[in-house]
Structures are given as C-alpha cells and as structure tokens.
Scaffold this motif. Structure first.
Motif, short mmCIF file in Angstrom:
data_model
loop_
_atom_site.label_atom_id
_atom_site.label_comp_id
_atom_site.label_asym_id
_atom_site.label_seq_id
_atom_site.Cartn_x
_atom_site.Cartn_y
_atom_site.Cartn_z
N THR A 70 0.84 -1.20 0.00
CA THR A 70 0.00 0.00 0.00
C THR A 70 0.88 1.26 0.00
OG1 THR A 70 -1.63 -1.21 1.26
CG2 THR A 70 -1.84 1.18 1.24
N VAL A 71 0.63 2.14 -0.95
CA VAL A 71 1.38 3.40 -1.00
C VAL A 71 0.61 4.50 -0.29
CG1 VAL A 71 2.50 5.06 -2.51
CG2 VAL A 71 2.30 2.71 -3.23
N ILE A 72 -0.69 4.54 -0.56
CA ILE A 72 -1.52 5.61 -0.01
C ILE A 72 -2.67 5.00 0.77
CG2 ILE A 72 -3.26 7.31 -0.69
CD1 ILE A 72 -1.32 8.16 -2.90
N GLU A 73 -2.88 5.52 1.97
CA GLU A 73 -4.05 5.08 2.70
C GLU A 73 -4.73 6.30 3.31
OE1 GLU A 73 -3.37 2.02 5.59
OE2 GLU A 73 -5.46 2.09 6.25
N LEU A 74 -6.02 6.47 2.96
CA LEU A 74 -6.80 7.58 3.49
C LEU A 74 -7.85 7.03 4.44
CD1 LEU A 74 -7.54 9.79 0.34
CD2 LEU A 74 -5.69 10.01 1.99
N GLN A 75 -8.01 7.71 5.59
CA GLN A 75 -9.03 7.29 6.55
C GLN A 75 -9.86 8.51 6.95
OE1 GLN A 75 -6.84 5.57 9.76
NE2 GLN A 75 -6.34 3.69 8.63
N GLY A 76 -11.08 8.55 6.45
CA GLY A 76 -12.03 9.60 6.86
C GLY A 76 -11.52 11.01 6.64
N ILE A 77 -10.96 11.25 5.44
CA ILE A 77 -10.43 12.59 5.16
C ILE A 77 -11.56 13.60 4.95
CG2 ILE A 77 -9.21 13.98 3.43
CD1 ILE A 77 -7.27 12.40 5.05
N ARG A 78 -11.50 14.68 5.69
CA ARG A 78 -12.46 15.76 5.54
C ARG A 78 -11.69 17.05 5.23
NH1 ARG A 78 -17.23 14.17 7.87
NH2 ARG A 78 -17.97 16.31 7.61
N ARG A 79 -12.30 17.89 4.42
CA ARG A 79 -11.68 19.20 4.18
C ARG A 79 -12.79 20.22 4.12
NH1 ARG A 79 -9.26 23.48 4.56
NH2 ARG A 79 -7.53 24.15 3.21
N ASP A 80 -12.77 21.15 5.08
CA ASP A 80 -13.76 22.22 5.11
C ASP A 80 -13.08 23.53 4.75
OD1 ASP A 80 -15.44 20.30 6.10
OD2 ASP A 80 -15.12 20.87 8.21
N PHE A 81 -13.73 24.29 3.92
CA PHE A 81 -13.24 25.65 3.64
C PHE A 81 -14.18 26.62 4.30
CE2 PHE A 81 -11.67 23.31 -0.11
CZ PHE A 81 -10.33 23.63 -0.03
N VAL A 126 -15.62 30.13 4.08
CA VAL A 126 -15.76 31.29 3.19
C VAL A 126 -16.73 32.25 3.84
CG1 VAL A 126 -16.33 32.07 0.87
CG2 VAL A 126 -15.40 29.77 1.22
N GLY A 127 -16.21 33.38 4.28
CA GLY A 127 -17.05 34.31 5.03
C GLY A 127 -17.50 33.60 6.30
N ASP A 128 -18.86 33.56 6.55
CA ASP A 128 -19.30 32.80 7.73
C ASP A 128 -19.98 31.49 7.33
OD1 ASP A 128 -21.52 35.62 8.32
OD2 ASP A 128 -21.52 34.12 6.71
N GLU A 129 -19.62 31.05 6.11
CA GLU A 129 -20.17 29.79 5.65
C GLU A 129 -19.05 28.76 5.59
OE1 GLU A 129 -22.79 28.78 1.92
OE2 GLU A 129 -22.75 30.95 2.23
N THR A 130 -19.40 27.51 5.81
CA THR A 130 -18.39 26.46 5.71
C THR A 130 -18.72 25.58 4.51
OG1 THR A 130 -18.22 26.50 8.09
CG2 THR A 130 -17.20 24.64 6.96
N VAL A 131 -17.73 25.46 3.60
CA VAL A 131 -17.91 24.58 2.44
C VAL A 131 -17.26 23.24 2.77
CG1 VAL A 131 -17.45 24.25 -0.01
CG2 VAL A 131 -17.80 26.56 0.89
N HIS A 132 -18.07 22.17 2.70
CA HIS A 132 -17.50 20.84 2.97
C HIS A 132 -17.07 20.26 1.63
CE1 HIS A 132 -18.99 21.05 7.08
NE2 HIS A 132 -20.12 21.50 6.57
N ALA A 133 -15.81 20.40 1.29
CA ALA A 133 -15.33 19.92 0.00
C ALA A 133 -15.14 18.41 0.03
CB ALA A 133 -14.02 20.61 -0.37
N LEU A 134 -14.66 17.89 1.15
CA LEU A 134 -14.52 16.44 1.32
C LEU A 134 -15.19 16.08 2.65
CD1 LEU A 134 -10.75 15.98 0.33
CD2 LEU A 134 -12.76 15.48 -1.09
N ARG A 135 -16.07 15.06 2.58
CA ARG A 135 -16.83 14.73 3.79
C ARG A 135 -16.53 13.31 4.24
NH1 ARG A 135 -22.04 17.92 3.28
NH2 ARG A 135 -21.72 19.19 1.43
N GLY A 136 -15.29 12.99 4.44
CA GLY A 136 -14.94 11.66 4.92
C GLY A 136 -14.63 10.72 3.77
N PRO A 195 -5.60 18.29 5.38
CA PRO A 195 -7.00 17.96 5.65
C PRO A 195 -7.45 18.55 6.98
CG PRO A 195 -5.59 16.03 5.97
CD PRO A 195 -4.73 17.10 5.41
N THR A 196 -8.76 18.83 7.04
CA THR A 196 -9.32 19.33 8.29
C THR A 196 -9.37 18.21 9.32
OG1 THR A 196 -10.70 20.72 6.87
CG2 THR A 196 -11.24 20.67 9.21
N ALA A 197 -9.68 17.01 8.85
CA ALA A 197 -9.71 15.86 9.75
C ALA A 197 -9.40 14.61 8.96
CB ALA A 197 -11.09 15.76 10.41
N GLY A 198 -9.05 13.55 9.66
CA GLY A 198 -8.77 12.27 9.00
C GLY A 198 -7.29 11.99 8.93
N GLU A 199 -6.96 10.74 8.61
CA GLU A 199 -5.57 10.32 8.57
C GLU A 199 -5.15 10.03 7.13
OE1 GLU A 199 -3.05 10.09 10.45
OE2 GLU A 199 -3.86 10.37 12.47
#
Ligand SMILES: Nc1ncnc2c1ncn2[C@@H]1O[C@H](COP(=O)(O)OP(=O)(O)OP(=O)(O)O)[C@@H](O)[C@H]1O
Ligand SMILES: [Mg+2]
Lengths: 248, 406
Positions: free
Chosen positions: A4-15, A17-27, A61-65
């Motif tokens: 295994t070269v790459i292993e992702l576990q529950g990757i989240r990425r929130d942006f 923008v202003g007072d809004e949160t964009v969930h670009a990756l949700r796990g 990432p915002t969260a995840g391994e």
C-alpha cells in the motif's frame, strides 16, 4: 497487488468562506497500492482537486488520517512535508506551473535543486533522462514561453518524474489540451504505469477511465464508486486510430 | 543547508527578472547617492566657512567707534570719532590678555605704477595686524614701529595688487608705487590667501602704517577701528571685559552712560555663520532624508507589486519540495545581492556626484563617512526587509494557497 502506497481514513476538508463552511470532502477513505493507475472522476465541484492537493501534501486535511508509504502525514511538520513532496511525490498541474523565462531542462531540474544529496552532474543527467522519456530530448533549452501547451505539460510530467517519486499525481493534466495531444499525454502515463509507477489521475473526461486500472468517482465530497478496470484500453492504439490533424 | 544550490537559484531568479532587480536597485542607488551628495555639500560649505573663520584668527576682537547701533538711526559723525590713537596706546600698554593690537584706518584710491593702475582700498594698520589677521609676508618684510613713528611712505601689498601693477612679472620689492600722487615704497608682499566664501579676493590688499594714512592722506586724528587678538580663544571674554573697562575709563564715561564704542569678537561672528551653515546643512539633510524616503518607497513599491507573481513562484517551488527556509534563504540572497550592489553603486554615484560638484561647480564638498554608512545601511536594510518580508509571509502558506494567490 503490491504494498500500500496511499491510505486515506475519513479525510475531511472544510473551507471557511465568510461565515459559511464549504465541505469539499466529507470523509473519504480508500487505499492505493503500488503500481496502480487510478483515475478520479466526478462532476465539477465534487472535490477532486481538493482530494488530490491533500494527496500531494499541498494542502492539509481538516480531519482524518493520510498515510503515505506508511507514514502519517498529519503529524508531520511543514518541513517534513516539503521533503516528502520533494522525494516521494510528483505533481502535474492542469496549468503546468512551470517557472517563467526558464528552460525546460532547468524546470525539470528544479525538484533536485532542493535535494542536497544530488550532485549537479547527476541532477543534469537525470533531468535529461526524464525529458527524453517524455519525448522532449530535442527541446531541452527551450524556455517555457517557446513551447506548445502539450510540450509544456510534458515538461511538467518530466519534472514530476525526475525525483523518481513513489506516486505521480496529475490534476486534469490533459484538461487544457486538444484530443490528440491529450492522448499523447495519456500514452505517456500508460508507459509510466507499465514501468510500475503509481499514478493518480484526476479527469473530467469519462473516456479516460477505460485507460486506467482503477476508477474512483466522487460526488459532493464522498466516494460513490470505486471499481477496478480489468479491460485496460491502449492509448497508443486509440491515438493511431484518431484522424490525423489537418496540418500534419 | 543547500547553500550553493540556493545561491544558484537566487542568481537565476535575478537574471530572469533583470528589470525588477534594476528598478529595485535604482531606488537604493538614488537614495544612497542623494544622501551622500547632499550631506557632502552641506558639510563642505560648513567646513569652508569654519576654516575661513579660524583662518581669520579665532581670537580676533574688533573695536569700532560709536555705541550699539539702533536700527535705522543715522549716527552723528562725531559719534564715529570716539576712538583715538591714545586709546590704542593705553590698551596696548595695559591690557594683559592681548597678544597683539593694531589700529585701523582705511581709504581708497588709485594705485599707479608706471603704465599700470588699479583702484584699491588701503588699510592703515599697526605692525601686529598681520599676526592678528594671520597673514604672512612672503617676500620682503612688514613695516616696523620706526616706520610707524615716522609715518613712513612704505607699503606691503597682496598678490592681486602685484599682478595688476607689475604685469610684466618684475620684482616689486623696493619699487615705488603711487597712491593718490603720494609715492609709496613696496617693502613686502603677502602670501596669497585666495577668495573667501563670500567671493571676496583676500589678496586685494594694501597695508600702510596707520600714521601715514592718518597724517599724510586723510589728516584725521581718530581711528576707524582697533583690531586685537586675545592670547588664547578662552581669554577672549576676559580681554573684551578689560578693553571695555579701559575704554570707559579713557573716555571718562559715567556709570549711567552707554558705551561709545562697540566690541565684536570673532567668536560671535563665527556663531552667526555657524547658525547659517547649520541651517543649510539641516536643509540639505532634509532633502537627503526625503530622497532616502522616496528611494525606500520605490523599493517597497517594486517589491510589493511583484508579490503576487512571486507568491505563485514560491507556491510552485514549495510544490516541488522547497522548504520554507529554502524560500527565505533564496529571497534573502536575492535581496542582499540587489541591495548591496545598489548600495555600492549608490556610494560610487554619490562620491562621483560630489566630486563633479567640486570640479564643475567649484563648491566645497566634504564627503562624510557617517552619511555613507548611514544611507548604505538604511537602503540595504529597506531592500533586504522588503525582499524578505513577502517571502516570509508566502513561505508560511500551504503551497496550494501560495499557488492560488492573487
Ligand atoms: N480555496 C478554497 N476556498 C473555498 N472553497 C474552496 C476552495 N477550494 C475548493 N473549494 C470548494 O470546494 C469544493 C470542491 O472544489 P474542487 O476544486 O475540489 O472541485 P473539483 O472537483 O476539482 O472541480 P473541477 O472539476 O471543476 O475542477 C467546491 O465547492 C469549491 O467551491
Ligand atoms: Mg479541479
């Protein structure tokens, strides 16, 4: 399958923008083994680039391994991640991102410039080899602005190859190119795949998926499909069947 | 640290952006050169005036007849005749703080020698005069006390007079010149002093025993002034007080009477002149400061404008594995190379411009090492700081944010 070269576990990425949160990756969770050629597809805004940037350690990432070659990227310092990008990752951008006013060979040498272990002679020799492998052996002293889009993308691919990375990441590497040139690039990636390299290729074009060994589909930041392709088409053949350019 | 590669990268980045490098350098060059030149001009003028003042004798005391002049009030001629030869003699005998003292009466007239003639003003003085004014006799000699006692028809002349009356280059010593028909024998020639800062020719001078001027030419019994010099500069105040006391006694002034003479010292004069030159220096320093500021803003501008472009470059470099420190070192090397080259060019330009002003404008300049160092430091610091600061900010970003920067 290889290790295994790459292993992702529950990757989240929130942006935020202003007072809004964009969930670009949700796990997002999946793993990629050595020697796979993975295409990542999905509609615009589904999070493909965001995912690839995280894979390339260009973004955090915002969260995840995220384990690259078994090492947790999340716990790494900025400097360690820079070294990781330098030694283990080759990244190809849609807009090439070459240094302006700089020759092809110098662009390809760039990653090795940041590696003190490599002598200038070895650096040059490896850059020449990388340029030759993308078919630009005769364009080495051309500057970025003296080349076509396809040529610039090849330089970018050579630059991604030159440090002999564990994984090559390409974000819409053919997005700015015409069909014919796209297939030429695709031939190149298939050749790299055949040499045993691990490739992750983000694309809009559903046709391209049939030239890779695995296909991951994203939607709204989720993986909605992950299929292995056993019937890999040859890009070389398709290229040969394409109608020749009028001015060829 | 990968110094040699980073150095190569910096050189490459500079040579790829010659215009940007040059414009940044220009700010530094102009800032440094302006400061050096302006300060050199100001200090040159100041030094020139100071030299001249000490050249005139910093211990000098001048006594003039008449009281403190009240603005615009015309003085009664008798008030201008309060200084007598006896005053001079008493001062000379009694004042312990004086190294030399000389009366002064002057006149003007036409000097004639053979076919040459020249209008000049003539000073009737005592033997101490040349010591007080720090003049030197180059050839021949100064007249003596005996000449003064006898109201001898002798003179000591400056080189301008020599050039005008003896254009053939013959030796004037022992020759007779005529002043308003009266023959005077030339017994000495003064060493040349050139022009002073007011543009006055200090060699246009004729010295004659004061008794000769008083008796043979003007038939007056009063002095127009007395020049004296204190033994040391520190004794100027004591000497002045003593002169005042002696003259008040001599003139039989009551305690309530104002002085009927006026004492000026060279110190007062030099203070006035110093104030003026200090003002000039301050003014030039202000102009230099503004130049420095403009240069600095130029540096800031060009650096700031290139931030967007350079932030992308930084993102790209980081995306292929440059660490934050690599980026910082690269930008520091670039900024230091630009700033130091610019600084050195600025110093050369500043010194060149100062020299040009000296040769072309005939203006005294004195390049100040501190202005060279200060302007160099300020400009290189500005250059390095504004080269480094955007890089520091960009290097702290995630590569993708730097790549997307706009
Ligand atoms: N830097 C950012 N700041 C805020 N929102 C962002 C940022 N980058 C991406 N997004 C948002 O995250 C979501 C996913 O973007 P992403 O670029 O990953 O899409 P994509 O799948 O690559 O789309 P495309 O095919 O058009 O390139 C989008 O909704 C986008 O608006
Ligand atoms: Mg994208």
């Amino acid at each position: 399958m290889g290790k295994t070269v790459i292993e992702l576990q529950g990757i989240r990425r929130d942006f935020i923008v202003g007072d809004e949160t964009v969930h670009a990756l949700r796990g997002v969770s999946f793993s990629i083994s050595e020697g796979e050629f993975v295409t990542i597809m999905g509609s615009s805004g589904s999070g493909k680039s965001t995912l690839l940037n995280i894979l390339g350690c260009l973004d955090t990432p915002t969260a995840g391994e995220y384990y690259l070659d078994g090492i947790s990227v999340r716990k790494m310092s900025k400097n360690k991640r820079a070294i990781l990008r330098n030694r283990k990752i080759g990244f190809v951008f849609q807009n090439y991102n070459l240094l302006a006013k700089t020759t092809a060979i110098e662009n390809v040498e760039l990653p090795l410039m940041y590696n003190a272990d490599i002598s200038s002679a070895e650096r040059r020799q490896r850059a020449i080899a990388a340029l030759q492998s993308v078919g630009l052996g005769d364009r080495m002293e051309h500057k970025s602005n003296q080349m076509s889009g396809g040529q610039m993308q090849r330089v970018a691919i050579a630059r991604a190859l030159v440090n002999n990375p564990a994984v090559i990441l390409a974000d819409e590497a053919t997005g700015n190119l015409d069909t014919r040139t796209s297939f030429e690039i695709l031939v190149l990636f298939q050749k790299l795949h055949a040499e045993g390299r691990t490739i992750i290729f983000v694309t809009h074009n559903p046709d391209i998926s049939s030239y890779s060994s695995r296909n991951i589909r994203l939607m709204d930041g989720h993986v909605i499909e992950d299929t292995v392709n056993t019937d890999i088409l040859s890009a070389e053949k398709t290229l040969a069947e394409l109608p020749a350019n009028e001015d060829d | 640290m990968n110094w040699s590669n980073l150095f190569k990268i910096s050189l490459k980045a500079l040579s790829n952006n010659k215009m940007r490098a040059f414009l940044t350098m220009l700010g530094i060059i102009i800032g440094v050169a302006a400061v050096i030149t302006m300060i050199a001009l100001g200090q040159g003028a100041k030094k020139n005036i100071q030299d001249e003042i000490s050249g005139m004798g910093s211990n000098m005391i001048m006594i003039h007849p008449g009281g403190e002049r009240r603005g615009g009030v015309r003085l009664d001629p008798s008030e201008m005749q309060t200084l007598k030869e006896s005053d001079y003699e008493v001062l000379r005998k009694e004042n312990l703080f004086l190294a030399g003292i000389s009366p002064n009466v002057s006149m003007s007239g036409q000097l004639v020698s053979g076919n040459s003639n020249y209008p000049s003003s003539v000073s009737g003085v005592g033997t101490d005069y040349i010591a007080i004014r720090q003049l030197n006799v180059a050839e021949g000699e100064m007249f003596t006390e005996t000449d003064i006692r006898k109201s001898a028809k002798v003179c000591v002349i400056g080189t301008t007079i020599v050039d005008n009356l003896f254009p053939d280059g013959s030796n004037p010593i022992g020759r007779i010149i005529r002043l308003n028909q009266v023959p005077l024998k030339v017994i000495g020639i003064l060493e040349s002093k050139g022009y002073n800062s007011m543009g006055m020719d200090q060699d246009d001078i004729v010295l004659v025993p004061y008794t000769t001027v008083m008796k043979r030419f003007r038939a007056i019994d009063y002095l127009e002034g007395i020049f004296a010099s204190a033994i040391t500069e520190d004794m100027t105040d004591l000497a002045t007080a003593d002169i005042e006391e002696i003259l008040r006694r001599q003139h039989k002034l009551k305690d309530s009477d104002p002085d009927d003479f006026m004492i000026r010292t060279q110190q007062e004069l030099s203070e006035i002149l110093n104030t003026t030159t200090n003002l000039l220096t301050t003014l030039l320093a202000c102009i230099a400061g503004i130049s420095l500021l403009v240069g600095g803003i130029g540096i800031m501008n060009i650096m700031y404008v290139s931030v967007t472009e350079r932030t992308r470059e930084i993102g790209l470099r980081m995306s292929v594995g440059a660490r934050g420190i690599d980026i910082l070192v690269q930008f520091l090397i670039e900024a230091i190379l630009i700033s130091i080259t610019g600084g050195i060019l600025g110093i050369l330009l500043g010194c060149g411009a100062s020299a040009a002003v000296r040769w072309l404008g005939n203006w005294p300049v004195a390049i100040q090492p501190w202005s060279v160092i200060l302007s160099f430091l300020v400009c290189t610091f500005t250059g390095v700081f504004f080269g480094w600061y955007p890089a520091k900010k960009a290097a702290a970003l995630d590569p993708i944010d730097a790549l997307r920067y706009e």
